[in-house]
Design a protein around this motif. Structure first.
Motif, PDB file in Angstrom:
ATOM      1  N   SER A  12      95.671  17.167  93.242  1.00 50.91           N
ATOM      2  CA  SER A  12      95.994  18.567  93.503  1.00 50.91           C
ATOM      3  C   SER A  12      97.139  19.077  92.645  1.00 50.91           C
ATOM      4  CB  SER A  12      96.349  18.753  94.983  1.00 50.91           C
ATOM      5  OG  SER A  12      97.474  17.955  95.316  1.00 50.91           O
ATOM      6  N   ALA A  13      97.723  18.204  91.846  1.00 47.30           N
ATOM      7  CA  ALA A  13      98.895  18.588  91.059  1.00 47.30           C
ATOM      8  C   ALA A  13      98.669  18.285  89.580  1.00 47.30           C
ATOM      9  CB  ALA A  13     100.129  17.844  91.551  1.00 47.30           C
ATOM     10  N   GLU A  14      99.278  19.128  88.742  1.00 48.51           N
ATOM     11  CA  GLU A  14      99.241  18.916  87.291  1.00 48.51           C
ATOM     12  C   GLU A  14     100.665  18.748  86.794  1.00 48.51           C
ATOM     13  OE1 GLU A  14      96.654  21.285  84.654  1.00 48.51           O
ATOM     14  OE2 GLU A  14      96.003  22.297  86.491  1.00 48.51           O
ATOM     15  N   ASN A  15     100.840  17.755  85.952  1.00 46.38           N
ATOM     16  CA  ASN A  15     102.122  17.490  85.335  1.00 46.38           C
ATOM     17  C   ASN A  15     101.982  17.797  83.851  1.00 46.38           C
ATOM     18  OD1 ASN A  15     104.717  16.609  85.141  1.00 46.38           O
ATOM     19  ND2 ASN A  15     104.323  14.560  85.898  1.00 46.38           N
ATOM     20  N   PHE A  16     102.862  18.599  83.312  1.00 42.73           N
ATOM     21  CA  PHE A  16     102.844  19.087  81.928  1.00 42.73           C
ATOM     22  C   PHE A  16     101.855  20.237  81.746  1.00 42.73           C
ATOM     23  CE2 PHE A  16     104.179  14.651  81.630  1.00 42.73           C
ATOM     24  CZ  PHE A  16     105.415  14.827  81.064  1.00 42.73           C
ATOM     25  N   ALA A  17     101.512  20.930  82.811  1.00 37.41           N
ATOM     26  CA  ALA A  17     100.680  22.127  82.671  1.00 37.41           C
ATOM     27  C   ALA A  17     101.562  23.245  82.123  1.00 37.41           C
ATOM     28  CB  ALA A  17     100.097  22.541  84.018  1.00 37.41           C
ATOM     29  N   SER A  18     100.925  24.256  81.617  1.00 43.16           N
ATOM     30  CA  SER A  18     101.679  25.437  81.212  1.00 43.16           C
ATOM     31  C   SER A  18     101.183  26.587  82.072  1.00 43.16           C
ATOM     32  CB  SER A  18     101.476  25.739  79.725  1.00 43.16           C
ATOM     33  OG  SER A  18     100.493  26.718  79.527  1.00 43.16           O
ATOM     34  N   PRO A  19     101.961  27.637  82.192  1.00 40.53           N
ATOM     35  CA  PRO A  19     101.494  28.780  82.975  1.00 40.53           C
ATOM     36  C   PRO A  19     100.172  29.353  82.449  1.00 40.53           C
ATOM     37  CG  PRO A  19     103.824  28.993  82.484  1.00 40.53           C
ATOM     38  CD  PRO A  19     103.315  27.825  81.695  1.00 40.53           C
ATOM     39  N   LEU A  20      99.873  29.108  81.179  1.00 45.06           N
ATOM     40  CA  LEU A  20      98.642  29.647  80.593  1.00 45.06           C
ATOM     41  C   LEU A  20      97.445  28.723  80.734  1.00 45.06           C
ATOM     42  CD1 LEU A  20     100.067  31.222  77.319  1.00 45.06           C
ATOM     43  CD2 LEU A  20      99.511  32.358  79.475  1.00 45.06           C
ATOM     44  N   ASN A  21      97.657  27.441  81.044  1.00 45.38           N
ATOM     45  CA  ASN A  21      96.496  26.557  81.123  1.00 45.38           C
ATOM     46  C   ASN A  21      96.372  25.785  82.422  1.00 45.38           C
ATOM     47  OD1 ASN A  21      98.226  24.351  81.001  1.00 45.38           O
ATOM     48  ND2 ASN A  21      97.583  23.676  78.981  1.00 45.38           N
ATOM     49  N   VAL A  22      97.203  26.095  83.407  1.00 46.20           N
ATOM     50  CA  VAL A  22      97.085  25.395  84.683  1.00 46.20           C
ATOM     51  C   VAL A  22      95.720  25.740  85.293  1.00 46.20           C
ATOM     52  CG1 VAL A  22      98.256  27.215  86.021  1.00 46.20           C
ATOM     53  CG2 VAL A  22      98.270  24.851  86.838  1.00 46.20           C
ATOM     54  N   HIS A  23      95.049  24.736  85.840  1.00 46.34           N
ATOM     55  CA  HIS A  23      93.714  24.933  86.408  1.00 46.34           C
ATOM     56  C   HIS A  23      93.804  25.824  87.654  1.00 46.34           C
ATOM     57  CE1 HIS A  23      89.873  23.946  88.342  1.00 46.34           C
ATOM     58  NE2 HIS A  23      89.458  23.711  87.098  1.00 46.34           N
TER      59      HIS A  23
END
Length: 144
Positions: A12-23
């Motif tokens: 349920s979590a993303e590490n190193f996502a960006s505001p533009l590519n977070v799922h």
């Protein structure tokens, strides 16, 4: 890929996502930069306690330094009493510091689940989330 990881492993979590590519199905994310908190990130991936993320995926920048540092963080998270599960999405660069670290811990603290051959994975364009992108995704030119 993120949807498959969410369904298969409960990530349920993303590490190193960006505001533009977070799922869009991700419930919490941390970015490379602390400043992305203004866009909903929970802070910097480098300063976040992985155990507070639950099951997470991490996909750092594909630089030798970031790849190794992120793997160091993931391995360190396994030494706590808390259960932790992280799935790293990495290029299969052979002669790099992260690969040496991976090989040291392979089969014990880290495992390779699968390899996606070159040209079989497409990176979405940065504006795909708008639904109006005229750009084509770019084929990955290395194994993932």
């Amino acid at each position: 890929m993120q949807r498959a990881l969410q369904q298969a492993f409960g990530i349920s979590a993303e590490n190193f996502a960006s505001p533009l590519n977070v799922h869009h199905n991700t419930t919490k994310y941390v970015a490379k930069y602390e400043r992305d908190k203004v866009f909903g990130a929970r802070g910097s991936a480098w300063a976040t306690n992985r155990m507070k993320l639950g099951a997470y995926q991490f996909n750092p920048e594909y630089t030798p330094q970031d790849l190794k540092k992120a793997l160091d963080f993931a391995i360190a998270a396994t030494t706590t009493q808390e259960p932790v599960f992280g799935v790293g999405i990495y290029p299969t660069y052979e002669k790099t510091p992260y690969r040496k670290l991976y090989n040291t811990h392979a089969g014990h603290l880290v495992r390779e689940l699968l390899e996606i051959p070159q040209g079989k994975f497409t990176f979405l364009p940065p504006d795909h989330w708008m639904g109006t992108s005229h750009q084509q995704g770019e084929q990955c030119n290395w194994n993932l």
